[in-house]
Scaffold this active site. Structure first.
Site, mmCIF file in Angstrom:
data_model
loop_
_atom_site.group_PDB
_atom_site.id
_atom_site.type_symbol
_atom_site.label_atom_id
_atom_site.label_comp_id
_atom_site.label_asym_id
_atom_site.label_seq_id
_atom_site.Cartn_x
_atom_site.Cartn_y
_atom_site.Cartn_z
ATOM 1 N N CYS A 159 -11.123 7.531 2.467
ATOM 2 C CA CYS A 159 -10.053 8.506 2.268
ATOM 3 C C CYS A 159 -9.504 9.047 3.580
ATOM 4 C CB CYS A 159 -10.534 9.641 1.370
ATOM 5 S SG CYS A 159 -11.734 10.771 2.119
ATOM 6 N N ASP A 160 -10.285 9.048 4.647
ATOM 7 C CA ASP A 160 -9.804 9.528 5.943
ATOM 8 C C ASP A 160 -8.549 8.789 6.397
ATOM 9 O OD1 ASP A 160 -12.588 9.655 5.433
ATOM 10 O OD2 ASP A 160 -13.062 10.069 7.524
ATOM 11 N N ALA A 161 -8.445 7.526 5.988
ATOM 12 C CA ALA A 161 -7.326 6.693 6.420
ATOM 13 C C ALA A 161 -5.983 7.288 6.026
ATOM 14 C CB ALA A 161 -7.464 5.290 5.824
#
Length: 379
Positions: A159-161
């Protein structure tokens, strides 16, 4: 140490709706509202004074502005937001970009969202001097993902992407005027959403390892789901930045806004009464205590949502105010060190324990984003 561990491609089906989480903080609802009412939103000057204090400490203790990897690039996103608010410290950002030759870690062929994060600051600097050479590397990297021979859409498996790369795609889409970049952005984002979004709790899993009930690490030691605070902060900030950068004519802008609103709604029940969010949004007993990076990203996102007309200020401004007041009272040391920042990792157990002197570049960047966005609500 790098925190990414590549997952193998995982088959998945749309997540079914589950019951909403119960409050996980030290008290919510009426107790939270009372706490906020006692501590109103500070003045613009007071907010920017805290921004300057934290930024000055960071620069003073990091004379070398550092590399172009995701952590320092996130700092410079916040740094440039602070510059736009104060007109100060531009030279530090210019030194950083120049010593990294406006290049990307991994080169122009990289598809790794972490490596593309530096493009956010490069575009911020381009906005100032309009030197197109600043954009050569980042534009080529994104062009290859849109028009190159590798047409994979599963690059954003964590999800950081969504924070690292979505705003860059939005920038290139607007800069070029080519809707193909917006189409690719939506396709990549949709893969991540289908994999990691919990539509019942309105929160995001960090990666497939944490997806309930199939992930191998989907439960906390207390048998609760694992929704990593900073992971969710990455997403809310990424959605906010993307919404702000896409042209109003983009057909998917409203879709990002709708999901942003759902995500924001999922955060309110799990905010602590002291303004912070726990490292595990679903389990207050899983590594309990204040944590600044997730809290700062949430503050930034909520403040943007209010300013952009996406969130009701009567509901969300108290939460953003409480978060800011909590951070400045607890996490900001008198000399400007920003503490209680969880270090690099992928889950609530990473880089523990988190203490009053735990700090990091990306956490400082998140705080600068939060303060400068919140200050806009006082103008």
């Amino acid at each position: 140490m790098e925190r990414r561990t590549l997952l193998k491609a995982t088959a998945f089906a749309p997540l079914a709706s589950t019951s909403r989480l119960q409050p996980t903080g030290q008290g919510t609802g009426e107790s939270q509202e009372s706490a906020v009412q006692a501590q109103g939103l500070p003045s613009r000057q007071a907010i920017l004074d805290q921004v300057r204090l934290v930024q000055t400490y960071w620069i003073g203790t990091h004379r070398n502005p550092g590399d172009n990897k995701w952590a320092r690039a996130t700092y410079f996103s916040g740094h440039q937001a602070a510059y736009r608010a104060t007109g100060e410290n531009l030279r530090y950002a210019q030194k950083w970009s120049q010593q990294n030759a406006y290049a990307l870690n991994g080169g122009t062929t990289t598809r790794n969202a972490d490596n593309q994060c530096a493009g956010q600051a490069y575009y911020d600097l381009f906005d100032i001097d309009h030197d197109a050479s600043h954009l050569t590397a980042i534009n080529e990297s994104i062009r290859l993902m849109v028009f190159g021979s590798n047409q994979s859409n599963s690059d954003w498996w964590w999800c950081d992407a969504l924070h690292m790369a979505m705003p860059v795609f939005a920038r290139v889409r607007t800069h070029t005027g080519d809707p193909a970049y917006g189409d690719k952005l939506w396709t990549l984002f949709s893969y991540t959403k289908n994999l990691l979004w919990d539509a019942g709790d309105h929160l995001w899993y960090r990666d497939a390892n944490y997806v309930y009930p199939t992930g191998g690490q989907c439960l906390s030691p207390n048998g609760k789901k694992v929704f990593w605070s900073r992971g969710n902060g990455w997403v809310l900030a990424g959605l906010a930045k993307t919404h702000a950068l896409l042209p109003v004519s983009d057909p998917r802008r409203a879709d990002y806004a709708a999901l942003f609103q759902q995500h924001a709604a999922g955060l309110l029940p799990v905010q602590r009464s002291d303004g912070f969010w726990n490292v595990n949004l679903a389990d207050p007993l899983h590594r309990p205590g204040p944590e600044t990076s997730g809290t700062a990203f949430f503050t930034f996102g909520l403040a943007y949502g209010i300013r952009a007309g996406l969130l009701d200020p009567t509901i969300y401004l108290p939460a953003a105010t409480n978060a800011w007041n909590g951070m400045t009272a607890v996490a900001v040391r008198s000399d400007g060190l920003l503490g209680y920042v969880q270090g690099t990792g992928a889950n609530p157990d990473s880089s523990q324990p988190v203490t009053s002197t735990s700090t990091a570049d990306f956490g400082v960047g998140a705080f600068l984003l939060a303060g400068t966005e919140l200050a806009k609500l006082t103008s």
